[in-house]
Each structure stands twice: as structure tokens, then as C-alpha cells.
Design a protein around this motif. Structure first.
Motif, short mmCIF file in Angstrom:
data_model
loop_
_atom_site.label_atom_id
_atom_site.label_comp_id
_atom_site.label_asym_id
_atom_site.label_seq_id
_atom_site.Cartn_x
_atom_site.Cartn_y
_atom_site.Cartn_z
N THR A 77 0.77 -1.12 -0.06
CA THR A 77 -0.03 0.06 -0.01
C THR A 77 0.66 1.49 0.00
O THR A 77 1.89 1.39 0.69
CB THR A 77 -1.03 -0.25 1.19
N LEU A 78 0.36 2.30 -0.77
CA LEU A 78 1.12 3.50 -1.11
C LEU A 78 2.51 3.39 -1.62
O LEU A 78 3.32 4.30 -1.57
CB LEU A 78 0.95 4.36 0.60
N LYS A 79 2.69 2.41 -2.36
CA LYS A 79 4.05 2.08 -3.13
C LYS A 79 3.80 2.56 -4.50
O LYS A 79 2.68 2.13 -5.07
CB LYS A 79 4.50 0.72 -3.13
N PRO A 80 4.71 3.35 -5.29
CA PRO A 80 4.36 3.62 -6.68
C PRO A 80 4.61 2.52 -7.55
O PRO A 80 5.46 1.67 -7.36
CB PRO A 80 5.41 4.72 -6.85
N VAL A 81 3.97 2.54 -8.53
CA VAL A 81 4.13 1.72 -9.69
C VAL A 81 4.20 2.31 -11.16
O VAL A 81 3.67 3.62 -11.05
CB VAL A 81 2.80 0.70 -9.76
N ARG A 82 4.86 1.78 -12.24
CA ARG A 82 4.78 2.39 -13.53
C ARG A 82 3.97 1.63 -14.34
O ARG A 82 3.78 0.22 -13.95
CB ARG A 82 6.13 2.26 -13.75
N ALA A 83 3.37 2.20 -15.30
CA ALA A 83 2.51 1.41 -16.33
C ALA A 83 3.31 0.24 -17.15
O ALA A 83 4.65 0.53 -17.74
CB ALA A 83 1.96 2.45 -17.34
N GLY A 84 2.82 -0.88 -17.06
CA GLY A 84 3.49 -1.79 -17.61
C GLY A 84 4.40 -2.79 -16.56
O GLY A 84 4.89 -3.90 -17.08
N GLU A 85 4.51 -2.27 -15.37
CA GLU A 85 5.36 -2.88 -14.58
C GLU A 85 4.59 -4.23 -14.07
O GLU A 85 3.34 -4.20 -13.86
CB GLU A 85 5.39 -2.01 -13.25
N ILE A 86 5.25 -5.14 -14.06
CA ILE A 86 4.74 -6.55 -13.44
C ILE A 86 4.88 -6.55 -11.82
O ILE A 86 5.91 -6.30 -11.34
CB ILE A 86 5.59 -7.88 -14.03
N ILE A 87 3.64 -6.64 -11.03
CA ILE A 87 3.74 -6.70 -9.78
C ILE A 87 3.62 -8.07 -9.18
O ILE A 87 3.61 -8.12 -7.80
CB ILE A 87 2.61 -5.58 -9.11
N GLY A 88 3.14 -8.99 -9.87
CA GLY A 88 3.15 -10.38 -9.07
C GLY A 88 2.58 -11.18 -10.20
O GLY A 88 2.56 -10.87 -11.49
N ARG A 89 2.17 -12.52 -9.82
CA ARG A 89 1.93 -13.41 -10.94
C ARG A 89 0.92 -14.36 -10.21
O ARG A 89 0.67 -14.52 -8.98
CB ARG A 89 3.16 -14.37 -11.42
N VAL A 90 0.19 -14.99 -11.21
CA VAL A 90 -1.01 -15.87 -10.60
C VAL A 90 -0.78 -17.19 -11.13
O VAL A 90 -0.70 -17.53 -12.45
CB VAL A 90 -2.33 -15.59 -11.08
N ALA A 91 -0.22 -18.25 -10.19
CA ALA A 91 0.10 -19.46 -10.51
C ALA A 91 -1.25 -20.31 -10.52
O ALA A 91 -2.14 -20.20 -9.58
CB ALA A 91 0.97 -20.21 -9.86
N PRO A 92 -1.50 -21.36 -11.46
CA PRO A 92 -2.70 -21.95 -11.43
C PRO A 92 -2.61 -22.85 -10.09
O PRO A 92 -1.84 -23.50 -9.71
CB PRO A 92 -2.54 -23.07 -12.75
N ALA A 93 -3.76 -23.07 -9.59
CA ALA A 93 -4.01 -23.75 -8.07
C ALA A 93 -5.09 -24.73 -8.10
O ALA A 93 -5.45 -25.02 -7.05
CB ALA A 93 -4.38 -22.53 -7.18
N ASN A 94 -5.03 -25.46 -9.25
CA ASN A 94 -5.85 -26.67 -9.18
C ASN A 94 -5.37 -27.69 -9.66
O ASN A 94 -5.44 -28.39 -10.62
CB ASN A 94 -7.24 -26.66 -10.25
N PRO A 95 -4.36 -28.34 -8.70
CA PRO A 95 -3.59 -29.78 -9.31
C PRO A 95 -4.35 -30.69 -9.70
O PRO A 95 -4.20 -31.49 -10.41
CB PRO A 95 -2.55 -29.91 -8.16
N GLY A 96 -5.64 -31.11 -9.04
CA GLY A 96 -6.61 -31.99 -9.51
C GLY A 96 -6.71 -31.93 -10.73
O GLY A 96 -6.85 -33.16 -11.51
N LEU A 97 -7.34 -30.92 -11.18
CA LEU A 97 -7.86 -30.74 -12.51
C LEU A 97 -6.67 -30.92 -13.38
O LEU A 97 -6.70 -31.67 -14.52
CB LEU A 97 -8.29 -29.32 -12.69
N LEU A 98 -5.59 -30.44 -13.13
CA LEU A 98 -4.05 -30.61 -14.01
C LEU A 98 -3.78 -32.12 -14.09
O LEU A 98 -3.59 -32.74 -15.28
CB LEU A 98 -3.04 -29.78 -13.37
#
Length: 368
Positions: A77-98
Motif C-alpha cells: 500500500t502507498l507504493k508507486p508503480v509504473r505502467a506496464g510493471e509486473i507486480i506479481g503472478r497468478v499460478a494455477p492452483a487446481n492440481p487435481g484438474l491438472l
């Protein structure tokens, strides 16, 4: 006896002169200064504004592109970011379906292999090539399965470390998860090396007498293998974590999720607020003294302790009457317990050099 007409004038005491200045001249001077001050205050600070405008507040939400687990968040919170900056990732979380998808691919590959086992010797050269492709694809399936298990273990480790800080799990449980993670990493390294070793062989291998060996059955086998390879590529794409990208320059004002939390597709992860406004927006209420038009000159006056006046112009005029925003009504000290009055939306450019905080109010005087 001296002639009294020859006597000099009697001197006036200073107190008498000050009394004369205080009674005769000082009130006139104070009155003149008061008039000048009133004119200046009225023209520069108290002149009636045509409307009240608000510096545009631009914000954007960063949403999860797929269902999964958050990993690698780099902002707070209250940290600056730039347009196009990658702030994190979403990894798939359903190993059963995989695992289920990979199981289907394994079963279908086994079925293809079984259909190849009864072929005649005339197809042997071609079938050797298909067997090599099958082996390579099976190794890729195993690699994808290991990667899915690694992502699930890393997500469990992130959640476990947070629970460990709160004293809800033991250190032994965390150690087991770390050992499992390292084991999976080593397995993935070996499996990836095997896949990388087989790939150039498959890509460059060509059966010697492919024309003679290419009977009708080979075309069907090729088609079946291509279907399975397409399914495998789809599963491999699901394994790749998708990035969370900041859409605008600004500051993070809300962080709705943390590392290790599960999210659904479309869930808001963070909110970014722009630190700069390009225009101000106001509403001209009825009865309208004039019809505003794009390009019309205006004067902006800030509401700071040291007021700043700047010239600008109207850039857009709304096509219809709209309800005045509650924030502008509050700035105009209009009671909010009544229905908001209608107004014509007017957007005004912020001139260069005039620094306004998003959400700041200004008084606008429209020039005739």
C-alpha cells in the motif's frame, strides 16, 4: 514696552498636531485603504465563480487473469508503480484438474501405442519414429505433472510460513514442505534435461523409406499424435503463471490480496490511483447564464491558502444534463439529503504549471 505685533507665532505642541492628524486625516486614509483592499479581495479571492470543478481522479484495478494462487507480489500500500510493471503472478492452483487432464493424455497416448503394436514389419521404420515421438511426449507429460506438483507445493509452503509466523503450525511441517519442494525441483531439472535431449532427435529424425512405409495407418497415427500434442501444449500453457500488470502510473491505494492467497478469474488484487490529473470536471447548473462551448476561455482559481489563478479553456461539453457528483455538492455546501440537482458536465484542461492533487477543488470563472 514692546509692540505685541512684533511677537513670534505661538508653537503648536506635537500632541495637538497628532490629535489633528488622528481626527481629520487618519480616518480618510483608513477608508481609502479599506476600499482598495476590498476591491483587491473581491477581484482576486472573493469574485463569484461560475462553477466549482474537481481535478479528475483516475484509478484502475489490477485483476487476476485466471484462477490460481498469488505469488511474487512486489508492491504494498502507498507504493508507486509504473505502467506496464509486473507486480506479481497468478499460478494455477487446481492440481487435481491438472492431473486429470494429464491422465487423459496418458491414457490416449497408451491407446495410440497399443494401436501401433499390431502393425506389420513394413511399417517398422515409420513406427520407430512414432514411438520416439510418443516417448518424447510422455516425458513432456511427466514434466508438466512435476511442474504442477511443484507449484502446489510452493503455494502450500507460502501459506504454511504465514501460519508458522502466527504459531499455528510446527517447524517440522515447514521443513517437510521445503524438502518436498527441493525434491520436486531436482526431479524437474532431470526431467527437463531428458526432454531437452530428446527434442532435437525428434525434430531432426526422418524415417529412411518414409514413402513406402507411409501406409494409410500412418496418417491416422500422425493425426492422433498431433491431437495429443495440441492437448499437451494447452496443459503446458496452463502451467505458466500469468503476470499481473499495472495499467497506469500511480500509487497502490488498496492491496486486496496477499502472497499465497487463492483468487478466482477477475478478482481484484490491487487498486492503483494516478498521482496526476490532466483535466478538471464541473457541472453548470440551471438556470444556465450562457451556453458553454469547447474552446471557451476560463479562469481557474485554487482554494489553497495562497491562491493561484491560471487561464485555461473548455475541452469538452456534455451532451445532456447529468446529476451533479456528491463530492462537488459537498464542496459547494449543498445539502446532500436532497436529490442531486442536474447539471451540464464541463471538462477543462489543466494548464501547464498548475499543480493540482487529484480530487482537489477549484473555482472556475468562464469568460464571456
Amino acid at each position: 514696552m514692546d509692540d505685541p505685533r512684533l511677537l513670534g507665532p505661538i508653537p503648536t505642541p506635537p500632541s495637538q498636531r497628532w490629535k489633528e492628524i488622528r481626527l481629520l486625516y487618519l480616518p480618510r486614509v483608513v477608508f481609502i485603504l479599506g476600499v482598495i483592499a476590498a476591491v483587491l479581495i473581491w477581484s482576486r479571492w472573493v469574485a463569484p465563480a461560475t462553477l466549482v470543478a474537481e481535478a479528475e481522479v483516475t484509478h484502475a484495478e489490477i485483476r487476476a487473469p485466471q484462477a490460481g494462487v498469488l505469488a511474487g507480489l512486489t508492491v504494498d500500500t502507498l507504493k508507486p508503480v509504473r505502467a506496464g510493471e509486473i507486480i506479481g503472478r497468478v499460478a494455477p492452483a487446481n492440481p487435481g484438474l491438472l492431473d486429470a487432464n494429464l491422465g487423459v493424455i496418458r491414457a490416449e497416448l497408451a491407446m495410440v501405442a497399443a494401436s501401433m503394436s499390431g502393425a506389420t514389419d513394413k511399417l517398422k521404420i515409420s513406427l520407430d519414429y512414432e514411438n520416439l515421438r510418443l516417448n518424447w511426449m510422455n516425458q513432456r507429460v511427466e514434466l508438466a505433472s512435476l511442474q504442477g506438483r511443484l507449484q502446489s507445493t510452493e503455494a502450500d509452503l507460502v501459506r504454511g510460513e504465514q501460519l508458522f509466523k502466527q504459531g499455528l503450525v510446527t517447524e517440522a511441517s515447514i521443513s517437510q514442505l521445503r524438502i518436498a519442494r527441493e525434491s520436486l525441483r531436482h526431479q524437474i531439472e532431470r526431467q527437463d534435461a531428458l526432454v531437452a535431449h530428446l527434442e532435437p532427435i525428434v525434430r531432426t529424425y526422418s524415417p529412411k523409406d518414409e514413402t513406402d512405409a507411409g501406409l494409410a495407418g500412418k496418417a491416422a497415427l500422425d493425426a492422433a499424435l498431433k491431437v495429443q500434442e495440441a492437448k499437451l501444449r494447452a496443459v503446458e500453457q496452463q502451467l505458466a503463471p500469468l503476470p499481473l500488470i499495472a495499467p497506469i502510473d500511480g500509487v497502490v491505494t488498496l492491496l486486496a490480496r496477499r502472497n499465497g492467497e487463492g483468487v478466482a478469474a477477475g478478482d481484484a488484487v490491487a487498486r492503483v490511483l494516478a498521482t496526476k490529473s490532466d483535466r478538471v470536471t464541473g457541472f453548470l447548473r440551471q438556470p444556465m447564464p450562457f451556453t458553454p462551448r469547447a474552446g471557451q476561455a476560463v479562469e481557474l482559481r485554487t482554494r489553497a491558502t495562497r491562491r493561484v489563478v491560471a487561464a485555461s479553456k473548455i475541452i469538452e461539453v456534455g451532451p445532456a444534463m447529468e446529476s451533479v457528483s456528491p463530492s462537488i455538492l459537498a464542496a459547494m455546501h449543498v445539502p446532500t439529503n436532497t436529490p442531486p440537482p442536474p447539471g451540464l458536465r464541463i471538462q477543462i484542461a489543466i494548464p501547464t504549471g498548475l499543480k493540482l492533487v487529484p480530487g482537489e477543488f477549484v473555482d472556475v470563472t468562464v469568460k464571456p
